[in-house]
Design an enzyme around this catalytic site. Structure first.
Site, PDB file in Angstrom:
ATOM      1  N   HIS A 121     -26.172  53.050 -73.746  1.00 51.23           N
ATOM      2  CA  HIS A 121     -27.378  53.420 -74.690  1.00 51.23           C
ATOM      3  C   HIS A 121     -27.842  54.637 -73.961  1.00 51.23           C
ATOM      4  CE1 HIS A 121     -30.559  53.049 -77.653  1.00 51.23           C
ATOM      5  NE2 HIS A 121     -31.502  52.844 -76.808  1.00 51.23           N
ATOM      6  N   ASP A 161     -23.512  51.344 -83.231  1.00 46.39           N
ATOM      7  CA  ASP A 161     -24.384  51.341 -82.019  1.00 46.39           C
ATOM      8  C   ASP A 161     -25.660  50.588 -82.336  1.00 46.39           C
ATOM      9  OD1 ASP A 161     -22.775  52.371 -80.255  1.00 46.39           O
ATOM     10  OD2 ASP A 161     -23.686  54.120 -79.844  1.00 46.39           O
ATOM     11  N   ASP A 162     -26.585  50.080 -81.309  1.00 50.40           N
ATOM     12  CA  ASP A 162     -27.898  49.586 -81.424  1.00 50.40           C
ATOM     13  C   ASP A 162     -28.093  48.123 -82.110  1.00 50.40           C
ATOM     14  OD1 ASP A 162     -28.400  51.886 -80.026  1.00 50.40           O
ATOM     15  OD2 ASP A 162     -29.465  52.763 -81.773  1.00 50.40           O
TER      16      ASP A 162
END
Length: 313
Positions: A133, A13-14
């Protein structure tokens, strides 16, 4: 090659958060530690991330962001999604505004559509999957808008963060455990909405109990053990979360956050990097995920790392 017991999507992620996180995620992918990434299109290094994904042929989806930094949609300069400084309200702030009934769902939809379009501009294609998110996509009201956007764009896969064994994770700090259990409750209530829109997700989700310092070979084995048990779990099947065909490999997504920690003032989504991204936990996850002992365990157990677009092949 024999059929795997498990098809495991390990999602970093991110992606896009900063150049150091990007570099760490790419290093992890090249070492075989992750098989997929989720892009923050409003992050300062999103363009760099998209180029890296193209260069290294990294499967990539969209990490829809409604809680950190600045919006993508230019029409939202004054919006219920934003605070007085023009930024999203934050992980808990977003939830508080939503709970107060003050959030305009038309603005949520506009921002989600703008992020999908920005993803297409950056990568040249639609995302293979789309999640939220800080798990905003499973929140009440948001889940309905999110599902409609995925359906309209033809995005097949999402994430349903219901982790087997989470209730027995007594090692989690109480505030984190309470947050995770609320995420799980919201996710369970999203299942019917996502089904109704024809959206799919892997049989099992993992990643809440294995974040940061809680990520270890022992703990990952424990979590994957729950995933394998869930194949025959009557509870999981009755919840419609994990009811795979017994003749097919079970499909699992493991959510991870590897990278080289962000430097202060470098990165983020418009407000600078947060403590999470600057933490040494990011490097700890990177090193654990590319540990030869873990990669050997996958091989030994018949666990094949793959991307979302490989789940049905």
């Amino acid at each position: 090659m024999p059929q795997p017991r498990v098809k495991l999507v390990v999602t970093g992620d991110d992606f896009g958060y900063c150049e150091r996180r990007n570099r760490g995620i790419v290093d992890c992918f090249q070492a075989g530690g992750i098989s997929n990434v989720s892009l923050l299109v409003n992050a300062v290094s999103a363009e760099d991330a998209a180029e890296l994904a193209k260069r290294h042929h990294i499967p990539i989806g969209l990490h829809a962001n409604l809680s950190e930094g600045a919006p993508v949609c230019q029409e939202l300069k004054r919006s219920t999604l934003l605070n007085k400084d023009g930024f999203f309200h934050g992980k808990m702030g977003f939830r508080e505004v939503l709970q107060s009934g003050q959030m305009n769902m038309a603005e949520v939809e506009a921002e989600l559509r703008a992020q999908v379009k920005r993803f297409c501009e950056l990568t040249g294609h639609l995302p293979s999957h789309m999640d939220g998110h800080q798990h905003v996509h499973v929140l009440p009201e948001v889940r309905d808008v999110f599902a409609q956007v995925l359906s309209d764009f033809g995005i097949s896969y999402t994430r349903v963060p219901v982790e087997p064994g989470l209730h027995s994770c007594t090692f989690l700090p109480p505030h984190l455990r309470d947050f995770y259990l609320q995420v799980e409750k919201d996710a369970l209530q999203s299942v019917e909405v996502f089904h109704r829109h024809g959206i799919r997700w892997p049989d099992v989700y993992l990643g809440l109990s294995t974040m940061g310092q809680n990520m270890s070979l022992t703990n990952l084995k424990r979590a994957l053990g729950f995933a394998l048990e869930a194949r025959t779990s009557s509870t999981a099947q009755s919840d419609n979360i994990c009811a795979p065909d017994s003749n097919q490999p079970i499909t699992v997504e493991l959510m991870v956050h590897p990278g080289y920690p962000s430097h202060p003032l470098q990165g983020g989504c418009g407000e600078g990097p947060d403590d999470f991204s600057q933490s040494s936990d990011r490097l700890h996850e990177l090193n654990t995920l590319r540990d030869p002992a873990l990669l050997g365990y996958y091989k030994q157990q018949g666990i094949l790392l793959c991307a979302f677009n490989h789940l049905n092949t």
